[in-house]
Write a protein that holds these residues in place. Structure first.
Motif: not given
Length: 303
Positions: A269-284
């Motif tokens: 029922a729910s397929v949701a994603f975090s913002e790309a900016s929420e990952v550690p800085e080195e992988w943004r």
């Protein structure tokens, strides 16, 4: 502090200052991780422009071992060591890219204490059962165990359930790392298991007995389009309506990945994603997201 550092040179003083800053950051209370994006939002936006399509540091991956920072400070949990890092063996020469630590796994470890199932750095319900699919080195499952999953409790049928799973050729590496990091006298500690599981096959008895799992994790499991149908089958075989799934996902080829998330939307029922900016800085900027699946729909009754 000034009296303690007066005899230090400028370089040593700077290192000490950086160390204290890092410790303060590790102990800081982290905000909950939000999942505001839909699949349409993710695939409707431009892809990341840095980091390439690999999702793994091949220089680090070719080393026999690597250290992984578990992010925020681990809480005190009886029977669980407070390890700030995990030293994990890698076997790229023998097991290929499935036997090394990927960026998605590192990012998922950093996100772990911010997930809604955790509070104060540990799983809020000590009886939470956890399954890691495609565990490779065992990184994410070990981080879950260290943060208090699978301690047993009120749900005795699934007590002690943190299961690390991968192909029969890779699972021994996860077991080796589990023994080296948290084992004793050649045995895994209570609440932790390593099992061989090929996606699409019937789960082995040790996994089937624990299903449905409360939380299922997978990091960078979508890079091979040929096995996505089998991955979906295993997700459905190991989850139930109350289960939650977290996939650390690196966007590579929309044409093969977007249809898979469309299939997931048909089953959850729910397929949701975090913002790309929420990952550690080195992988943004590398197209890395954390995806949360919830509300698995029951299959329609057969006619």
């Amino acid at each position: 502090m000034a009296s303690l550092t007066a005899h230090l040179g400028d370089g040593d003083r700077a290192q000490l200052k950086a160390w204290f800053a890092a410790q303060k950051k590790r102990a800081a209370k982290l905000p909950p991780l939000a999942f505001p994006l839909s699949a349409a939002d993710v695939f409707g936006a431009p892809a990341g422009t840095t980091g390439g399509a690999l999702g793994v540091d091949f220089v680090t991956a070719q080393k026999d071992s690597t250290k992984v920072d578990l992010g925020s400070e681990l809480p005190a949990i009886p029977g669980r060591p407070r390890l700030p890092t995990l030293k994990l063996a890698q076997r790229m020469g023998e097991g290929g890219i499935g036997a090394v630590v990927w960026n998605c796994g590192r990012a998922l470890c950093h996100a772990l204490p911010r997930l809604p199932e955790l509070a104060n750095g540990r799983f809020a319900d000590a009886s939470t059962s956890v399954l890691e699919l495609g565990c490779g080195t065992g990184l994410v499952g070990l981080a879950c165990w260290l943060r208090g999953a699978g301690q047993g409790g009120k749900r005795a049928r699934r007590a002690g359930s943190v299961a690390l799973t991968d192909l029969a050729s890779i699972a021994p590496l996860a077991r080796e790392n589990a023994l080296a990091c948290v084992g004793a006298d050649g045995a895994l500690p209570p609440g932790l298991a390593v099992e061989a599981l090929a996606w699409g096959d019937a789960p082995p008895p040790g996994v089937a007995a624990r299903a449905p799992f409360d939380v299922v994790f997978g990091s960078d499991c979508l890079y091979d389009a040929k096995v996505l149908p089998q991955l979906l089958a295993t997700l459905l075989a190991t989850t139930g309506p109350a289960s939650v799934v977290y996939l650390a996902y690196k966007r590579r080829v929309d044409e093969r990945e977007a249809p898979f998330f469309a299939l997931l939307e048909a089953h959850f029922a729910s397929v949701a994603f975090s913002e790309a900016s929420e990952v550690p800085e080195e992988w943004r900027g590398t197209g890395l997201h954390i995806c949360r699946l919830a509300g698995r729909r029951e299959p329609a009754p057969s006619a």
